[in-house]
Every structure is written in structure tokens, then in C-alpha cells.
Design a protein around this motif. Sequence first.
Motif, PDB file in Angstrom:
ATOM      1  N   LEU A   1      33.020  21.386  57.451  1.00 16.01           N
ATOM      2  CA  LEU A   1      31.501  20.996  57.720  1.00 16.01           C
ATOM      3  C   LEU A   1      30.906  20.509  56.540  1.00 16.01           C
ATOM      4  CD1 LEU A   1      30.835  23.728  60.355  1.00 16.01           C
ATOM      5  CD2 LEU A   1      31.846  21.608  60.589  1.00 16.01           C
ATOM      6  N   SER A   2      31.510  20.428  55.503  1.00 16.68           N
ATOM      7  CA  SER A   2      30.777  20.027  54.178  1.00 16.68           C
ATOM      8  C   SER A   2      31.075  19.240  53.224  1.00 16.68           C
ATOM      9  CB  SER A   2      30.345  21.376  53.186  1.00 16.68           C
ATOM     10  OG  SER A   2      29.862  20.996  52.050  1.00 16.68           O
ATOM     11  N   SER A   3      30.758  18.136  52.970  1.00 15.90           N
ATOM     12  CA  SER A   3      31.419  17.113  51.926  1.00 15.90           C
ATOM     13  C   SER A   3      31.293  17.695  50.645  1.00 15.90           C
ATOM     14  CB  SER A   3      30.570  15.867  51.908  1.00 15.90           C
ATOM     15  OG  SER A   3      29.175  15.945  51.625  1.00 15.90           O
ATOM     16  N   LEU A   4      30.756  18.787  50.369  1.00 17.37           N
ATOM     17  CA  LEU A   4      30.882  19.406  49.037  1.00 17.37           C
ATOM     18  C   LEU A   4      32.099  20.383  48.932  1.00 17.37           C
ATOM     19  CD1 LEU A   4      27.133  20.417  48.927  1.00 17.37           C
ATOM     20  CD2 LEU A   4      28.241  18.958  47.457  1.00 17.37           C
ATOM     21  N   ASP A   5      32.943  20.406  47.728  1.00 16.80           N
ATOM     22  CA  ASP A   5      34.042  21.098  47.923  1.00 16.80           C
ATOM     23  C   ASP A   5      34.040  22.581  47.669  1.00 16.80           C
ATOM     24  OD1 ASP A   5      33.133  21.666  45.282  1.00 16.80           O
ATOM     25  OD2 ASP A   5      34.951  20.227  44.379  1.00 16.80           O
ATOM     26  N   MET A   6      35.136  23.457  47.837  1.00 15.59           N
ATOM     27  CA  MET A   6      35.122  24.680  47.918  1.00 15.59           C
ATOM     28  C   MET A   6      34.366  25.514  46.617  1.00 15.59           C
ATOM     29  SD  MET A   6      35.658  27.416  49.894  1.00 15.59           S
ATOM     30  CE  MET A   6      36.888  27.231  51.003  1.00 15.59           C
ATOM     31  N   ARG A   7      34.789  24.630  45.737  1.00  3.86           N
ATOM     32  CA  ARG A   7      34.482  25.433  44.196  1.00  3.86           C
ATOM     33  C   ARG A   7      32.709  25.301  44.133  1.00  3.86           C
ATOM     34  NH1 ARG A   7      37.416  23.258  39.319  1.00  3.86           N
ATOM     35  NH2 ARG A   7      36.830  21.072  40.080  1.00  3.86           N
ATOM     36  N   PHE A   8      32.241  24.192  44.568  1.00  4.67           N
ATOM     37  CA  PHE A   8      30.627  23.924  44.587  1.00  4.67           C
ATOM     38  C   PHE A   8      29.962  25.229  45.504  1.00  4.67           C
ATOM     39  CE2 PHE A   8      26.748  22.365  46.166  1.00  4.67           C
ATOM     40  CZ  PHE A   8      26.294  21.815  44.944  1.00  4.67           C
ATOM     41  N   HIS A   9      30.714  25.423  46.677  1.00  7.14           N
ATOM     42  CA  HIS A   9      30.195  26.384  47.519  1.00  7.14           C
ATOM     43  C   HIS A   9      30.699  27.786  46.960  1.00  7.14           C
ATOM     44  CE1 HIS A   9      28.570  24.338  51.012  1.00  7.14           C
ATOM     45  NE2 HIS A   9      29.762  23.234  50.812  1.00  7.14           N
ATOM     46  N   LEU A  10      31.510  28.179  46.583  1.00  7.71           N
ATOM     47  CA  LEU A  10      31.907  29.511  45.795  1.00  7.71           C
ATOM     48  C   LEU A  10      30.834  29.751  44.779  1.00  7.71           C
ATOM     49  CD1 LEU A  10      35.767  29.221  45.837  1.00  7.71           C
ATOM     50  CD2 LEU A  10      34.253  31.201  47.101  1.00  7.71           C
ATOM     51  N   ARG A  11      30.700  28.889  43.733  1.00  8.16           N
ATOM     52  CA  ARG A  11      29.583  29.101  42.698  1.00  8.16           C
ATOM     53  C   ARG A  11      28.434  29.538  43.328  1.00  8.16           C
ATOM     54  NH1 ARG A  11      32.314  25.163  38.669  1.00  8.16           N
ATOM     55  NH2 ARG A  11      32.931  26.531  37.146  1.00  8.16           N
ATOM     56  N   ASP A  12      27.850  28.602  44.360  1.00 10.68           N
ATOM     57  CA  ASP A  12      26.754  28.971  44.978  1.00 10.68           C
ATOM     58  C   ASP A  12      26.508  30.102  45.471  1.00 10.68           C
ATOM     59  OD1 ASP A  12      24.303  28.448  46.477  1.00 10.68           O
ATOM     60  OD2 ASP A  12      25.432  27.808  48.123  1.00 10.68           O
ATOM     61  N   LEU A  13      27.488  30.634  46.651  1.00  7.72           N
ATOM     62  CA  LEU A  13      27.288  31.947  47.254  1.00  7.72           C
ATOM     63  C   LEU A  13      27.421  33.049  46.308  1.00  7.72           C
ATOM     64  CD1 LEU A  13      29.234  30.971  50.711  1.00  7.72           C
ATOM     65  CD2 LEU A  13      26.552  31.269  50.126  1.00  7.72           C
ATOM     66  N   ILE A  14      28.220  32.936  45.412  1.00  4.46           N
ATOM     67  CA  ILE A  14      28.544  34.155  44.354  1.00  4.46           C
ATOM     68  C   ILE A  14      27.196  34.301  43.601  1.00  4.46           C
ATOM     69  CG2 ILE A  14      29.544  34.813  42.159  1.00  4.46           C
ATOM     70  CD1 ILE A  14      32.137  33.516  43.450  1.00  4.46           C
ATOM     71  N   GLY A  15      26.537  33.313  43.220  1.00  3.18           N
ATOM     72  CA  GLY A  15      25.403  33.124  42.270  1.00  3.18           C
ATOM     73  C   GLY A  15      24.215  33.568  43.273  1.00  3.18           C
ATOM     74  N   SER A  16      24.171  33.422  44.576  1.00  4.25           N
ATOM     75  CA  SER A  16      23.018  33.826  45.437  1.00  4.25           C
ATOM     76  C   SER A  16      23.382  35.278  45.812  1.00  4.25           C
ATOM     77  CB  SER A  16      22.881  32.786  46.639  1.00  4.25           C
ATOM     78  OG  SER A  16      23.908  33.058  47.151  1.00  4.25           O
ATOM     79  N   GLY A  17      24.384  35.776  45.470  1.00  9.52           N
ATOM     80  CA  GLY A  17      24.393  37.442  45.901  1.00  9.52           C
ATOM     81  C   GLY A  17      25.468  37.678  47.396  1.00  9.52           C
ATOM     82  N   HIS A  18      25.592  36.517  47.964  1.00 15.62           N
ATOM     83  CA  HIS A  18      26.318  36.587  49.378  1.00 15.62           C
ATOM     84  C   HIS A  18      27.781  36.780  49.243  1.00 15.62           C
ATOM     85  CE1 HIS A  18      22.744  34.180  50.489  1.00 15.62           C
ATOM     86  NE2 HIS A  18      23.109  34.807  51.781  1.00 15.62           N
ATOM     87  N   LEU A  19      28.246  36.383  47.920  1.00 13.57           N
ATOM     88  CA  LEU A  19      29.805  36.774  47.826  1.00 13.57           C
ATOM     89  C   LEU A  19      29.682  37.482  46.396  1.00 13.57           C
ATOM     90  CD1 LEU A  19      31.672  33.368  48.819  1.00 13.57           C
ATOM     91  CD2 LEU A  19      31.467  35.646  50.037  1.00 13.57           C
ATOM     92  N   LYS A  20      30.803  38.448  46.115  1.00 10.84           N
ATOM     93  CA  LYS A  20      30.865  39.102  44.735  1.00 10.84           C
ATOM     94  C   LYS A  20      32.478  38.994  44.645  1.00 10.84           C
ATOM     95  CE  LYS A  20      31.210  43.651  46.621  1.00 10.84           C
ATOM     96  NZ  LYS A  20      30.753  45.240  46.577  1.00 10.84           N
ATOM     97  N   THR A  21      32.576  39.010  43.124  1.00 10.27           N
ATOM     98  CA  THR A  21      33.934  38.937  42.603  1.00 10.27           C
ATOM     99  C   THR A  21      34.442  40.308  42.077  1.00 10.27           C
ATOM    100  OG1 THR A  21      33.332  38.033  40.561  1.00 10.27           O
ATOM    101  CG2 THR A  21      33.810  36.415  42.126  1.00 10.27           C
ATOM    102  N   THR A  22      35.885  40.692  42.078  1.00  9.23           N
ATOM    103  CA  THR A  22      36.191  41.689  41.323  1.00  9.23           C
ATOM    104  C   THR A  22      37.491  41.527  40.774  1.00  9.23           C
ATOM    105  OG1 THR A  22      35.279  43.247  43.393  1.00  9.23           O
ATOM    106  CG2 THR A  22      37.035  44.147  41.827  1.00  9.23           C
ATOM    107  N   GLN A  23      37.451  41.940  39.505  1.00  9.11           N
ATOM    108  CA  GLN A  23      38.712  41.443  38.675  1.00  9.11           C
ATOM    109  C   GLN A  23      39.815  42.443  38.990  1.00  9.11           C
ATOM    110  OE1 GLN A  23      39.159  38.572  36.247  1.00  9.11           O
ATOM    111  NE2 GLN A  23      41.203  39.273  36.837  1.00  9.11           N
ATOM    112  N   THR A  24      41.363  42.041  39.356  1.00  2.56           N
ATOM    113  CA  THR A  24      42.092  42.799  39.274  1.00  2.56           C
ATOM    114  C   THR A  24      43.207  42.344  38.453  1.00  2.56           C
ATOM    115  OG1 THR A  24      43.187  41.352  41.189  1.00  2.56           O
ATOM    116  CG2 THR A  24      41.742  42.936  42.016  1.00  2.56           C
ATOM    117  N   PRO A  25      44.414  43.088  38.494  1.00  6.41           N
ATOM    118  CA  PRO A  25      45.567  42.482  37.590  1.00  6.41           C
ATOM    119  C   PRO A  25      46.012  41.266  37.776  1.00  6.41           C
ATOM    120  CG  PRO A  25      45.832  45.023  38.033  1.00  6.41           C
ATOM    121  CD  PRO A  25      44.853  44.577  38.955  1.00  6.41           C
ATOM    122  N   SER A  26      46.204  40.901  39.415  1.00  4.47           N
ATOM    123  CA  SER A  26      46.469  39.656  39.816  1.00  4.47           C
ATOM    124  C   SER A  26      45.665  38.549  39.775  1.00  4.47           C
ATOM    125  CB  SER A  26      47.373  39.901  41.293  1.00  4.47           C
ATOM    126  OG  SER A  26      46.207  40.635  41.893  1.00  4.47           O
ATOM    127  N   GLY A  27      44.420  38.718  39.464  1.00  6.97           N
ATOM    128  CA  GLY A  27      43.391  37.774  39.317  1.00  6.97           C
ATOM    129  C   GLY A  27      42.249  38.270  40.191  1.00  6.97           C
TER     130      GLY A  27
END
Length: 268
Positions: free
Chosen positions: A234-260
Motif C-alpha cells: 500500500l505504499s510506494s515508499l520502501d520498507m527501510r523508509f517505514h522502519l526508520r520512521d516507526l522506530i523513530g516515532s516509538g511505534h517500533l523498537k529494536t533489540t540487539q541479539t547475537p543473531s542480529g
Amino acid sequence: MDKSSGPSTGRKREREEDAVPESEDTDQTLSLEENFMFTDTLVALRIMRAQFPHIDKVSIQPFILRSQLYSSVKDRTQVDRELESLRRERVLCIFKLNTGQDDHAIMFMDDYLNQIDWVVKRMEAKNQDDLAVFEWFRTHVIHSKVEPSIGHQELCSLLSSGGNVKDEHVSLLINAGLLTRQLIDPNMYWFAIPNIGSILKGLSQGRKELLSFLNRRKYKEMMLAPLEKKRLRLSSLDMRFHLRDLIGSGHLKTTQTPSGLIVRVSKD
């Protein structure tokens, strides 16, 4: 341990992963995980500008969301301070987006001027009159006003440095997408990015689609590397664009693990 790769997920997990198809884009740049964090706002802006997705049938210069910078530069105060400095130095412009949320787009000044040139060429093709106002806008308004909005009187005053301003000139700037009226005060305008309307619709829909995809997963999470390769419908913007946006806005968060890095939906 990465819960999302456990044996208990079964066929349902496979079906969920198929819900968003793999991207056909063979991007040769570094993956998001390989260039996720930056120490300098301008460096982050340049990288994200270079990675702005190519969008078919829409003539728009690359832009970066403020939320995307928040995802990639740890100190938000530093981001805001450096953005303000770059704006006052006329390196970039900041626009309030009409998304119903507190979204701001950042565009390098050179790109914004190119966007205006595109507008003028489109107007010329339609044999539009009074095109001189675009040069007045470029020369006397953009380089005098760094804030994201401007009042009617100030706008006319600045434009009058170029020539005799009429109401038709202001209407032409609005119709070209360079200005939008503020709903609260019709005598105030937001500076705007021409031709961005369809992309903003995709931005909102893409956010919902990505969050919905992750929310359907058992642990509401997925490894970043395979997630980045998914393609949104549903978006012409790519996944990387949306991931950065939603992580920065706090809707998503990241956790570092040994596998990435794992991306998961924020609980609050």
C-alpha cells in the motif's frame, strides 16, 4: 534467543510471513542494519537522502522525516539543535506535513529549488501566465523565511520585492502546491512540497500495513534483516523508509541479539 524462530510457530508463521511479499528491489547499498546508527545529523541526512526510494510516476525530490533521524541519532536534542542550525544556514528546509500527525519532512535546499523548477516547467507546459511569481518566491521568500509557516501580509511584503503582487499570484503558489492554508487561521500558510499528496497517503497506509503485519505475528516481532526485504503493498515508499520512521516515532523498537537486530511492536 530469538523467539520468532522457535519451532512452535508452525505453518501459521509461514503464512504470516507470506502476507508481505519479498521486495524485488535489488538495492546495492548497505542494509539498514549495517548503517542503522549515526553520530552526526548531517551525515544521517545525506545517507537517507541517497537511500530515498525511486518512485514511479511521481516527480518528487528526496525528503527525510524527522522521526527517521530520531531512529538513527541517539540524542534527539542534538538532532533538533543541528536541524535548526542547518535550516538557518539555508542548507535545508523543514515542512509540516498534512498527515494529521506531528510529522515533519526535511529536504535539502538544492532539492527543494529543483522541485520548484519542476513546478515551473509544468506550468509553462500549460501556458500559465504570471510565472514570474515563482522567481520572486525563490529569491525573496525562501531565502528570507526559515520558519515552516508564513502570514499573508509577510508573504506579500516579501514577494513585492520582485514585482507588483496580486491575489492571483498567491493563488498560483497555492495551486502549485508550494503553500497550503492553515485551517485555524486562513491568513497563515504552511510551506509545502509540491506533488507530495499521493506519497503522504502511501506513508499513512504503509505505517498501518507494517504495524498490522508485525501485530499478527505471535511475538509481534521479526528479525530486521528479513523484514527489510519485505515489500509493502500500500505504499510506494520502501520498507527501510517505514522502519526508520516507526522506530523513530516509538511505534517500533529494536533489540540487539547475537543473531542480529530484532524489530518488535512497542507495548505502550
